[in-house]
Scaffold this motif. Structure first.
Motif, mmCIF file in Angstrom:
data_model
loop_
_atom_site.group_PDB
_atom_site.id
_atom_site.type_symbol
_atom_site.label_atom_id
_atom_site.label_comp_id
_atom_site.label_asym_id
_atom_site.label_seq_id
_atom_site.Cartn_x
_atom_site.Cartn_y
_atom_site.Cartn_z
ATOM 1 N N UNK A 40 0.804 -1.230 0.000
ATOM 2 C CA UNK A 40 0.000 0.000 0.000
ATOM 3 C C UNK A 40 0.834 1.277 0.000
ATOM 4 N N UNK A 41 2.052 1.235 0.573
ATOM 5 C CA UNK A 41 2.818 2.470 0.751
ATOM 6 C C UNK A 41 4.097 2.542 -0.078
ATOM 7 N N UNK A 42 4.686 1.407 -0.413
ATOM 8 C CA UNK A 42 6.001 1.418 -1.059
ATOM 9 C C UNK A 42 5.927 1.043 -2.541
ATOM 10 N N UNK A 43 5.242 -0.065 -2.851
ATOM 11 C CA UNK A 43 5.224 -0.506 -4.245
ATOM 12 C C UNK A 43 4.644 0.562 -5.186
ATOM 13 N N UNK A 44 3.536 1.232 -4.842
ATOM 14 C CA UNK A 44 3.009 2.239 -5.764
ATOM 15 C C UNK A 44 4.013 3.349 -6.071
ATOM 16 N N UNK A 45 4.803 3.743 -5.071
ATOM 17 C CA UNK A 45 5.806 4.795 -5.294
ATOM 18 C C UNK A 45 6.917 4.281 -6.212
ATOM 19 N N UNK A 46 7.352 3.052 -5.990
ATOM 20 C CA UNK A 46 8.390 2.481 -6.843
ATOM 21 C C UNK A 46 7.925 2.416 -8.295
ATOM 22 N N UNK A 47 6.669 1.962 -8.496
ATOM 23 C CA UNK A 47 6.140 1.852 -9.859
ATOM 24 C C UNK A 47 6.058 3.222 -10.515
ATOM 25 N N UNK A 48 5.573 4.199 -9.791
ATOM 26 C CA UNK A 48 5.365 5.522 -10.358
ATOM 27 C C UNK A 48 6.661 6.291 -10.551
ATOM 28 N N UNK A 49 7.570 6.215 -9.572
ATOM 29 C CA UNK A 49 8.744 7.080 -9.587
ATOM 30 C C UNK A 49 10.034 6.401 -10.052
ATOM 31 N N UNK A 50 10.104 5.063 -9.972
ATOM 32 C CA UNK A 50 11.396 4.391 -10.168
ATOM 33 C C UNK A 50 11.448 3.404 -11.335
ATOM 34 N N UNK A 51 10.309 2.720 -11.617
ATOM 35 C CA UNK A 51 10.361 1.626 -12.583
ATOM 36 C C UNK A 51 10.745 2.076 -13.990
ATOM 37 N N UNK A 52 10.442 3.322 -14.350
ATOM 38 C CA UNK A 52 10.757 3.775 -15.712
ATOM 39 C C UNK A 52 12.253 3.727 -15.991
ATOM 40 N N UNK A 53 13.075 3.831 -14.938
ATOM 41 C CA UNK A 53 14.541 3.796 -15.111
ATOM 42 C C UNK A 53 15.181 2.557 -14.502
ATOM 43 N N UNK A 54 14.443 1.851 -13.634
ATOM 44 C CA UNK A 54 15.092 0.782 -12.875
ATOM 45 C C UNK A 54 14.202 -0.462 -12.772
ATOM 46 N N UNK A 55 13.816 -1.025 -13.927
ATOM 47 C CA UNK A 55 13.030 -2.256 -13.879
ATOM 48 C C UNK A 55 13.179 -3.025 -15.174
ATOM 49 N N UNK A 56 12.922 -4.301 -15.089
ATOM 50 C CA UNK A 56 12.965 -5.155 -16.272
ATOM 51 C C UNK A 56 11.717 -4.955 -17.121
ATOM 52 N N UNK A 57 10.639 -4.472 -16.474
ATOM 53 C CA UNK A 57 9.383 -4.280 -17.190
ATOM 54 C C UNK A 57 9.523 -3.234 -18.290
ATOM 55 N N UNK A 59 12.570 -2.498 -19.497
ATOM 56 C CA UNK A 59 13.825 -2.792 -20.192
ATOM 57 C C UNK A 59 14.917 -1.797 -19.881
ATOM 58 N N UNK A 60 14.875 -1.212 -18.680
ATOM 59 C CA UNK A 60 15.839 -0.165 -18.330
ATOM 60 C C UNK A 60 16.407 -0.460 -16.944
ATOM 61 N N UNK A 61 17.712 -0.392 -16.822
ATOM 62 C CA UNK A 61 18.357 -0.621 -15.517
ATOM 63 C C UNK A 61 19.539 0.320 -15.404
ATOM 64 N N UNK A 62 19.263 1.599 -15.285
ATOM 65 C CA UNK A 62 20.335 2.584 -15.199
ATOM 66 C C UNK A 62 21.207 2.331 -13.969
ATOM 67 N N UNK A 63 22.520 2.470 -14.179
ATOM 68 C CA UNK A 63 23.460 2.209 -13.083
ATOM 69 C C UNK A 63 23.449 0.772 -12.622
ATOM 70 N N UNK A 64 22.919 -0.133 -13.464
ATOM 71 C CA UNK A 64 22.864 -1.551 -13.089
ATOM 72 C C UNK A 64 21.835 -1.855 -12.020
ATOM 73 N N UNK A 65 20.945 -0.903 -11.717
ATOM 74 C CA UNK A 65 20.002 -1.056 -10.604
ATOM 75 C C UNK A 65 18.613 -1.418 -11.106
ATOM 76 N N UNK A 66 18.063 -2.497 -10.550
ATOM 77 C CA UNK A 66 16.669 -2.878 -10.786
ATOM 78 C C UNK A 66 15.947 -2.935 -9.455
ATOM 79 N N UNK A 67 14.709 -2.419 -9.450
ATOM 80 C CA UNK A 67 13.941 -2.321 -8.211
ATOM 81 C C UNK A 67 12.631 -3.081 -8.291
ATOM 82 N N UNK A 68 12.486 -4.025 -9.242
ATOM 83 C CA UNK A 68 11.204 -4.684 -9.435
ATOM 84 C C UNK A 68 11.096 -6.044 -8.764
ATOM 85 N N UNK A 69 12.138 -6.494 -8.024
ATOM 86 C CA UNK A 69 12.016 -7.682 -7.175
ATOM 87 C C UNK A 69 12.778 -7.437 -5.878
ATOM 88 N N UNK A 70 12.438 -8.226 -4.861
ATOM 89 C CA UNK A 70 13.127 -8.066 -3.582
ATOM 90 C C UNK A 70 14.616 -8.329 -3.718
#
Length: 876
Positions: A40-57, A59-70
């Motif tokens: 309720x508090x963390x995943x929505x922020x990650x999706x909105x603010x972080x996934x565009x640059x740091x997720x496999x969904x 296809x972007x992993x700037x700085x080698x960082x992905x935030x879409x799995x634990x």
């Protein structure tokens, strides 16, 4: 005295490695409530603010960082772990959203409410239900392959004693070794070489056993005994040499080669190991004490877990585990999980290659290409070492350590239970100690006043204060409450909660596979190694490797000893007893010696005594064309192979001959004196003020030359080149250090990775970055130039000349003494004529030559030419 285990501090690597490689349980916070908070508090922020640059969904992993799995969030990217559960200061994502390290997300700062949610989430243990897909791993190595190898391949067979074979010429052998060797020769219609002369055998013995040339008293005594009985002379001299302290220094150095001993991390940052010298001394003392090799083995792998009768014994066992901590380390690796995985890999590699003659680390990324070692066996071993605390950095501090990427990798040190401080550690008075503590408290107050969300120049100010606190804390932490130095060592300690680990597909930390139970490689495991659930298995591994039942360990060590006495092992690939390694030239002899080694109580001295008293060891190096054509590599041992002295023996011999050698062991090392520093390329131990002065003088001289009027052929003068002057000045300083730093034995010279002393480097010193059982033995132009120009050689030639001048005032006697001291014999008539011609050309003496005293310069030149000769550098 406090148990070193109590000094464990929260170290991010353990948690990170556990998440990636093993099953995870964060505790009560990792519950349905915690997962609900995340959703309720963390995943929505990650999706909105972080996934565009740091997720496999996306296809972007700037700085080698992905935030879409634990798992990938905790692994992090180039800057380190994004989240370290329970630790805000170690979590790069927290530092970014609070603008302490960078300003994320780039569209603007998150609201205070969202930032507070992230703080609460991290502090509760970062519960996160998202899972990385587990990849199934298929092995091409079957259980049938492993069982076939156990039954058929020579190295995986237990050693069995063999009766010495019968030979035709039964008058030649003096012990069982000779019978095995002679039987092989006779099967090929070959005969052994004649015996070497007494002085050649003596020189061979002293260099092999203590790394020094024989003294005049030893030559005289040995010659007399030899005339009565060569066997008696060799046995008596061997006992004398094995009983001397110089024996441990010689054979301890052999072990330090395979233990990849060094006093710095290497690999870029190259931080010093000021306490590595304790392991060096432990090894030397162990060989001098003839510590049973099985015990020696177990102590280095699990000394911290073995019972001890006293604090002194426990200290010794803790120091022994430096074996696992002293390897090269990339402390500038930004990803802690990658660093931890690489550290475990290095520990697996050195343990298996050194003790078992197997490169199990080849199975990190896939099944072993040549040996029946599946990838799962590698991760079974990795589970034993994973999570183990490796102590190699700065002393622990009550004020904490600097929160920098580098400090997270440098760990701390173990406090010894005995009072044995580093001789270079400073002590403080009560007033000085209070002032030091007050400064630390004040700097910490300044740091806290910056606040967690300050921006701009405060980031640089925070970094400056953090580093100052770290430096002051390092000084404060090395003394007790009375200001007296504490005693530390490098080493390892058990994890709090041992766990099995996962296979990493292709060896990549972001591709976890199935969990593998802890264990040892199946092809080596005949009797089974049972690992309790609540223990890592490291003690059981050590007990199995160093046991009578595991004859492979004894076989590998016997082969190492044989190599150092004959120049080549019975198995020439010392660290590879696998399918790509060489087969034994004399398998029955190897097993016979192995069984005898175990039955002797794993006594290395007894093994050496057995080998050097054989007739095989006594053979000359006389060449025979027919034998060479039949056996060009001398694998059948039809003669003793000529060998070049190694770097330490060459240096130590010159010091002994000149009477400059200090036989008393120094305490500590030059690195201990330098303390906790990063080594600068090419300048360790060098007086930088002297370099600066040399550069300034050279640049002034070149400027003067460029202003001179033209007179003669035009030359390309160019502008002064500071870089060139720096390199030349460093070279001169390194040469000077070789000459003046120390006159004690070479085993005590500083061994800084990528900064090996010149006197060792030019003669193929062991690369301390890796396991070296078999050094190179080259013959290069640089070695000739070293003997011609190096200040150390010139100094020792001068000192030898001065020693000779004090012994005799007659020139012809001085020439004889030069040959006697350096070669251990009198010059031949041809050599005498050549030497006289040389000194005459330098002194201009013609009449009454024999009655006159040579000048020290001429005598020094003669000594230098003898040092540079092949006879001095080689064992015949």
């Amino acid at each position: 005295m406090n148990n070193p285990r109590r000094f464990r501090h929260r170290f991010a690597l353990t948690a990170l490695l556990t998440v990636v490689l093993g099953s995870v349980t964060w505790g009560q916070e990792d519950s349905a409530e915690g997962n609900a908070f995340f959703e309720s508090n963390i995943r929505p922020v990650l999706i909105k603010e972080c996934y565009s640059c740091h997720s496999n969904q996306t296809g972007n992993a700037r700085g080698g960082l992905r935030l879409d799995t634990q798992q990938l969030t905790i692994i992090g990217g180039d800057s380190g772990a994004a989240i370290v559960p329970g630790d805000l200061d170690e979590s790069q994502l927290w530092l970014a959203i609070t603008h302490q390290s960078s300003e994320m997300p780039p569209r603007g700062r998150l609201s205070d409410t969202v930032i507070e949610d992230f703080r609460r989430w991290i502090e509760m243990g970062a519960p996160d239900p998202r899972e990385t897909e587990i990849v199934e791993v298929q092995s091409s190595i079957t259980s049938a392959d492993i069982e076939t190898a156990k039954a058929e391949f020579w190295a995986y067979q237990p050693a069995h004693d063999h009766q010495p074979p019968r030979v035709n010429h039964d008058e030649w052998p003096t012990n069982a070794i000779d019978q095995f060797v002679l039987a092989k020769l006779e099967s090929k219609a070959l005969t052994p070489a004649v015996d070497a002369d007494a002085q050649s055998v003596l020189r061979r013995l002293t260099f092999d056993l203590i790394g020094l040339p024989p003294t005049s008293e030893q030559r005289s005594s040995f010659e007399n005994r030899w005339q009565e009985s060569p066997e008696s002379a060799i046995a008596s001299m061997t006992s004398e040499l094995l009983g001397s302290d110089q024996y441990g220094e010689r054979w301890g150095r052999h072990w330090l080669d395979v233990a990849r001993y060094a006093e710095s991390t290497g690999r870029g940052v190259n931080m010093t190991y000021p306490h590595a010298w304790r392991y060096r001394d432990y090894v030397i003392d162990s060989f001098n004490d003839d510590k049973p090799f099985d015990q020696f083995t177990q102590e280095q792998i699990a000394g911290d877990l073995m019972p001890a009768k006293s604090d002194q014994q426990w200290s010794e066992q803790l120091i022994a585990t430096t074996f696992l901590a002293v390897g090269a380390k990339a402390v500038n690796e930004q990803n802690p999980v990658q660093f931890a995985a690489d550290l475990v890999d290095e520990q697996i590699d050195v343990t298996t290659r050194v003790f078992l003659g197997q490169s199990v680390a080849c199975a990190r990324c896939h099944d072993h290409k040549f040996d029946p070692i599946p990838q799962s066996d590698y991760y079974a071993l990795a589970g034993i070492f994973a999570g183990m605390k490796t102590y190699f950095g700065n002393p622990p501090s009550e004020f904490g350590e600097a929160k920098t990427a580098q400090s997270r990798r440098t760990s701390s040190l173990l406090l010894l239970p005995v009072d044995d401080p580093n001789p270079y550690d400073a002590s403080y008075s009560a007033q000085e100690l209070k002032q030091l503590r007050d400064r630390i408290v004040e700097k910490r107050r300044e740091l806290s006043q910056l606040g967690p969300r300050s921006g701009g120049n405060s980031i640089r100010e925070r970094l400056r204060l953090t580093n100052e606190i770290a430096q002051l804390s390092a000084k404060y932490s090395v003394v007790d409450e009375n200001g007296q130095p504490k005693s530390y060592c490098m080493g390892v300690q058990e994890p709090d909660q041992p766990r099995d680990v996962r296979v990493l597909v292709r060896g990549e930390i972001d591709a976890p596979g199935p969990v593998i139970p802890r264990g040892v490689p199946q092809v080596l495991n005949r009797d089974g190694v049972d690992i309790p659930v609540d223990q890592s298995g490291r003690l059981q591994l050590a007990q199995w490797i160093g046991s009578d039942a595991n004859t492979l360990t004894a076989r590998v060590m016997v082969n190492r000893v044989w190599k150092h006495l004959f120049g080549r092992g019975l198995v020439s690939s010392l660290e590879d007893f696998g399918s790509t390694g060489d087969r034994p030239s004399h398998p029955e002899l190897l097993d016979h010696l192995t069984v005898g080694f175990i039955e002797s109580g794993w006594s290395v001295k007894t093994l050496i005594q057995t080998i050097v008293t054989s007739r095989t060891y006594r053979m000359s190096s006389e060449f025979d064309q027919q034998h060479f054509e039949a056996d060009p590599e001398n694998r059948l041992l039809w003669r003793m192979e000529p060998r070049r002295l190694d770097a330490e023996a060459i240096r130590d011999a010159m010091l002994l001959i000149s009477s400059d050698l200090q036989l008393e062991r120094p305490r500590g090392s030059e690195v201990a004196k330098a303390g906790y520093v990063a080594v600068r390329d090419g300048t360790f131990g060098i007086d930088r003020d002297r370099i600066r002065e040399q550069i300034e003088d050279a640049m002034k001289q070149q400027r003067v030359r460029t202003r001179r009027p033209f007179s003669g052929p035009r030359q390309a003068m160019g502008r002064p080149n500071p870089r060139q002057f720096l390199e030349e000045a460093i070279e001169r300083e390194r040469d000077r250090l070789d000459m003046t730093t120390a006159t004690y034995r070479s085993v005590y010279l500083p061994v800084v990775r990528d900064e090996v002393p010149r006197s060792l480097e030019v003669f193929d010193f062991a690369d301390p970055n890796t396991v070296i059982g078999n050094r190179e033995s080259s013959n290069t132009a640089n070695q000739a130039l070293y003997f011609m120009n190096n200040p150390f050689v010139i100094q020792q030639s001068d000192a030898t000349a001065q020693r000779i001048a004090k012994q005799s005032s007659r020139s012809i006697d001085q020439i004889k003494l030069a040959f006697e001291h350096i070669y251990g014999r009198q010059p031949s008539s041809t050599e005498r004529v050549a030497a006289i011609s040389l000194v005459k050309s330098m002194t201009g003496q013609k009449n009454n030559f024999n009655q006159r005293q040579l000048g020290v310069a001429a005598l020094s030149t003669l000594c230098q030419s003898l040092f540079a000769s092949a006879e001095f550098r080689y064992l015949d």
